[in-house]
Design a protein around this motif. Structure first.
Motif, mmCIF file in Angstrom:
data_model
loop_
_atom_site.group_PDB
_atom_site.id
_atom_site.type_symbol
_atom_site.label_atom_id
_atom_site.label_comp_id
_atom_site.label_asym_id
_atom_site.label_seq_id
_atom_site.Cartn_x
_atom_site.Cartn_y
_atom_site.Cartn_z
ATOM 1 N N UNK A 1 21.203 110.860 -3.874
ATOM 2 C CA UNK A 1 21.866 112.011 -3.256
ATOM 3 C C UNK A 1 21.253 112.319 -1.895
ATOM 4 N N UNK A 2 19.908 112.290 -1.835
ATOM 5 C CA UNK A 2 19.245 112.581 -0.568
ATOM 6 C C UNK A 2 19.525 111.532 0.491
ATOM 7 N N UNK A 3 19.501 110.271 0.095
ATOM 8 C CA UNK A 3 19.772 109.196 1.048
ATOM 9 C C UNK A 3 21.211 109.232 1.542
ATOM 10 N N UNK A 4 22.109 109.672 0.674
ATOM 11 C CA UNK A 4 23.526 109.709 1.038
ATOM 12 C C UNK A 4 23.891 110.811 2.013
ATOM 13 N N UNK A 5 22.981 111.743 2.278
ATOM 14 C CA UNK A 5 23.305 112.820 3.221
ATOM 15 C C UNK A 5 23.436 112.297 4.653
#
Length: 537
Positions: A93-97
């Motif tokens: 989720x964090x990388x996808x931001x």
């Protein structure tokens, strides 16, 4: 935050209060309202603030990518991963931001670690979980790991377990420089020796326990142990990658154009009707070249050496690479050669014995720029055979020389997923499925297939095989089991014979191999027809 100041750093976290430093260098407590995160995110996306710090509280439902519709679209995102945490789903989720659709440029991900090797224990956990999550959710491991991690980062893989077993035996034999057997047992409290025999236990401590004990050692000691251990892992991964057995999930081949040349059904499932097919594709690749500016930007801080090959005239940048270890525990120094269109790892002794030599900066820069310009003008064309469709029921019937699964896609988004069948594997595929192969290999594919232990069948030459043989300290292309009646014709088109150990052997000159093989294939069908007519008469 304290170094750059709140006027340059946007914060999207769950904090309701924070300690800030004002213009007079005095600390004060600042309250953050419920809409602070929204305002901070907008400030970053609009370009008012150039740095963004976000936690799990800002890792879901928000976008920080170089969106074409925002004012900061021209600024490429560099995403530093400080604390990935223990949950793979949160990490994704964090990388996808910062990596989303409609972005002007893809982000650069930089996982951050210290020089304490024991920290790889924690990076390993998240790497393994990201790989597992990617495989479960999409059937593709890169989806989970986002290509952030190398196979060597997973310290709980089969390669790592095999390397640990060898590490235990090297420790027992006193081959390691980092520690001795007695010292390691005293420091970690691990039980390694059998009390009765004095040898190593059959059931040695598992890798998780070994890693947990290691991170409690002094940094100098754990760095030395990890250096040797990582060398053993890297040696196994390099060997698996060269053999084509490295399991990295689905690998992608991106081409400008993908042209279907031939298609053949190998098997049709009797229940579902699903088909296993062998397809032949022509791939058009545009060469990707690294500019000299990017080269210096990425490698200027390493101890590099500018090289030029005395034979080919090509240039490369020599940079340090992680070392490996042989079976006796000896460290093998490795270098990486960065080329305009690729890179390779090479052993230190092989580099000294090669034609690579240092070159002056001006000559290196001119040659590098010339190679980049040359690469941009060329489109490479290659032909591949790929088994696709229903593969799982027939997985064991496919050739085992390359177990990787590939996705071949073009610029229009068309793609095919399957296993690439090498020239050596075409004949094995025919025997496994009991079908006559309609796909004909090109001369280049036959030369590549000749490197296998069995070689490849030469069409139109009555069962003759093309094999790469080692004769008089040199590699040669040899035609074995050729029809004696056609020897004179084969010699007339360029082949030559030698009598070795009282046996006449037939060879093809290496510089004319492609043309001679093409002529054999072209006239082979005509010869077989003539033989059939004579037999009928």
């Amino acid at each position: 935050m304290r170094h750059f100041g709140t006027d340059r750093v946007a914060e999207v976290t769950g904090r309701s209060r924070r300690l800030v430093v004002d213009a007079a260098r005095r600390q004060r407590v600042e309250n953050r309202g419920a809409r602070s995160n929204i305002a901070e995110a907008e400030a970053f996306m609009s370009g008012k603030k150039q740095i963004l710090v976000f936690s799990d509280a800002g890792g879901t439902g928000r976008s920080y990518h170089a969106d074409r519709n925002c004012k900061s679209a021209d600024r490429r995102r560099v995403h530093f991963l400080l604390e990935p945490g223990w949950r793979a789903s949160n990490a994704i989720q964090g990388l996808g931001r910062s990596n989303r659709t409609n972005q002007a440029s893809t982000p650069i991900f930089r996982p951050v670690t210290t020089d304490c090797r024991g920290e790889r224990r924690f990076i390993s956990t998240i790497a393994r979980r990201l790989d597992s999550l990617g495989a479960l959710t999409r059937g593709q491991r890169q989806t989970g790991g986002q290509n952030l991690f190398d196979p060597s980062d997973n310290l709980e893989s089969d390669y790592a377990r095999d390397a640990l077993n060898q590490w235990y035996h090297l420790l027992y034999r006193g081959k390691l420089a980092s520690t001795s057997l007695a010292s390691f047992i005293a420091m970690t409290g691990l039980k390694l020796l059998d009390k009765e025999s004095g040898g190593l236990l059959d059931d040695l401590p598992p890798i998780q326990r070994w890693l947990n004990r290691l991170v409690a050692l002094r940094i100098e000691t754990q760095n030395g142990i990890f250096e040797e251990y990582m060398g053993l892992i890297q040696a196994r991964i390099d060997a698996a990658r060269e053999a084509g057995t490295l399991d990295v999930g689905v690998e992608t081949i991106q081409a400008e154009r993908v042209i279907l040349l031939d298609d053949q059904i190998l098997r049709r499932d009797p229940v579902t009707g699903a088909e296993t097919r062998l397809s032949r594709y022509e791939l058009h690749h545009r060469r990707r070249a690294m500019t000299r500016a990017r080269l210096m930007r990425e490698w200027s801080e390493t101890g590099f050496v500018m090289l030029r090959n005395g034979r080919s005239g090509r240039v490369a940048l020599q940079v340090p690479s992680c070392s490996t270890m042989d079976g006796e525990g000896n460290a093998i120094t490795m270098w990486q050669l960065i080329r305009p269109t690729g890179r390779e790892r090479i052993r230190d002794n092989a580099l000294h014995e090669s034609h690579w030599a240092p070159v002056e900066g001006a000559a290196f820069e001119a040659a590098w720029d010339a190679e980049v310009e040359e690469a941009r003008k060329h489109i490479d064309i290659e032909t591949i055979n790929i088994a696709n469709g229903l593969l799982l029921p027939v997985w064991n019937q496919l050739p085992d020389d390359d177990m990787r699964v590939w996705r071949v896609s073009d610029r229009q988004g068309n793609s095919v997923v399957g296993r690439i069948i090498s020239p050596i594997g075409i004949e094995k595929l025919s025997r496994s499925f009991g079908v006559e192969m309609a796909i004909m290999l090109s001369p280049a594919e036959m030369i590549a297939g000749a490197r296998g232990t069995e070689g490849v069948v030469i069409p139109g030459l009555a069962g003759a095989r093309l094999i790469s043989a080692y004769v008089n300290d040199a590699r040669r292309l040899e035609i074995r089991d050729f029809p004696a009646a056609r020897r004179d014709w084969l010699k007339s088109i360029g082949c030559f014979t030698e009598i070795i150990v009282y046996k006449t052997r037939l060879f093809i000159p290496g510089d004319r191999a492609a043309g001679i093989i093409e002529q054999i294939i072209r006239t082979g069908a005509q010869w077989e027809k003539l033989v059939d007519l004579n037999a009928a008469a």
